[in-house]
Design a protein around this motif. Structure first.
Motif, PDB file in Angstrom:
ATOM      1  N   ASP A 165     -49.086  55.424  28.640  1.00  0.00           N
ATOM      2  CA  ASP A 165     -48.798  55.417  30.080  1.00  0.00           C
ATOM      3  C   ASP A 165     -48.196  54.076  30.508  1.00  0.00           C
ATOM      4  O   ASP A 165     -47.267  54.032  31.312  1.00  0.00           O
ATOM      5  N   ARG A 208     -55.048  59.882  33.594  1.00  0.00           N
ATOM      6  CA  ARG A 208     -55.672  60.351  34.841  1.00  0.00           C
ATOM      7  C   ARG A 208     -55.779  61.860  34.870  1.00  0.00           C
ATOM      8  O   ARG A 208     -56.796  62.423  35.239  1.00  0.00           O
ATOM      9  N   TYR A 209     -54.716  62.525  34.505  1.00  0.00           N
ATOM     10  CA  TYR A 209     -54.678  63.979  34.602  1.00  0.00           C
ATOM     11  C   TYR A 209     -55.600  64.641  33.594  1.00  0.00           C
ATOM     12  O   TYR A 209     -56.321  65.576  33.926  1.00  0.00           O
ATOM     13  N   ILE A 210     -55.573  64.179  32.367  1.00  0.00           N
ATOM     14  CA  ILE A 210     -56.442  64.794  31.356  1.00  0.00           C
ATOM     15  C   ILE A 210     -57.902  64.478  31.664  1.00  0.00           C
ATOM     16  O   ILE A 210     -58.784  65.303  31.398  1.00  0.00           O
ATOM     17  N   SER A 211     -58.182  63.332  32.257  1.00  0.00           N
ATOM     18  CA  SER A 211     -59.559  63.017  32.650  1.00  0.00           C
ATOM     19  C   SER A 211     -60.057  64.008  33.696  1.00  0.00           C
ATOM     20  O   SER A 211     -61.207  64.463  33.629  1.00  0.00           O
ATOM     21  N   ILE A 212     -59.213  64.364  34.639  1.00  0.00           N
ATOM     22  CA  ILE A 212     -59.589  65.347  35.654  1.00  0.00           C
ATOM     23  C   ILE A 212     -59.819  66.716  35.017  1.00  0.00           C
ATOM     24  O   ILE A 212     -60.779  67.421  35.352  1.00  0.00           O
ATOM     25  N   VAL A 213     -58.970  67.097  34.084  1.00  0.00           N
ATOM     26  CA  VAL A 213     -59.152  68.371  33.380  1.00  0.00           C
ATOM     27  C   VAL A 213     -60.474  68.358  32.614  1.00  0.00           C
ATOM     28  O   VAL A 213     -61.218  69.354  32.628  1.00  0.00           O
ATOM     29  N   ALA A 248     -60.045  58.440  35.683  1.00  0.00           N
ATOM     30  CA  ALA A 248     -59.152  59.122  36.614  1.00  0.00           C
ATOM     31  C   ALA A 248     -58.725  58.226  37.770  1.00  0.00           C
ATOM     32  O   ALA A 248     -57.664  58.429  38.349  1.00  0.00           O
ATOM     33  N   LEU A 275     -50.991  60.204  30.001  1.00  0.00           N
ATOM     34  CA  LEU A 275     -51.416  61.005  31.158  1.00  0.00           C
ATOM     35  C   LEU A 275     -52.938  60.974  31.327  1.00  0.00           C
ATOM     36  O   LEU A 275     -53.582  61.991  31.590  1.00  0.00           O
TER      37      LEU A 275
END
Length: 135
Positions: free
Chosen positions: A124, A68-73, A114, A66
């Motif tokens: 992934d 992309r998502y953890i990078s955004i977080v 991301a 995941l």
């Protein structure tokens, strides 16, 4: 092929760095970190949230889960750190506290992760196989 190697290195290194930051919070004790957060006007419970996200998210980046998502977080956490703790110290710091130059570098790396194709050599890539025409 070369871009996949560089992207993988960036993902793994950023994951290691966040894991180290999270483990540092664990070793200091979340209670102590919560006190520091409260001194900045941040609710103390956020120390537990941020520390957990750094440890778990760091591991997720290392294995490529995941991404992309953890990078955004992570971008959100870094922006929070800049605006609550580091902005007053300036870009390079003030001799008493670190500045936010490193946070900006981490944000740029996380932003790249991301939006980039990070599926090579990652969980992934194994879980979410798509043909190259769909990317």
């Amino acid at each position: 092929m070369k871009i996949n190697v560089v992207t993988t290195i960036m993902r793994v290194v950023l994951g290691i760095l966040f894991l180290a930051h999270g483990m540092s919070k664990v070793q200091m004790g979340f209670g102590n970190v919560a006190g520091f957060f409260e001194s900045l006007g941040i609710p103390g419970f956020m120390a537990y949230v941020v520390g957990t996200i750094e440890v778990v998210g760091g591991i997720m980046l290392i294995i490529g889960l995941l991404t992309r998502y953890i990078s955004i977080v992570f971008i959100i956490i870094l922006l929070g750190a800049i605006f609550t703790a580091k902005l007053s110290a300036g870009l390079m710091g003030n001799g008493q506290m670190a500045g936010y130059e490193l946070d900006i570098a981490y944000i740029v790396i996380a932003l790249y992760l991301a939006v980039a194709n990070t599926r090579s050599w990652s969980v992934d890539g194994l879980l979410f196989k798509k043909s190259s025409t769909n990317r």
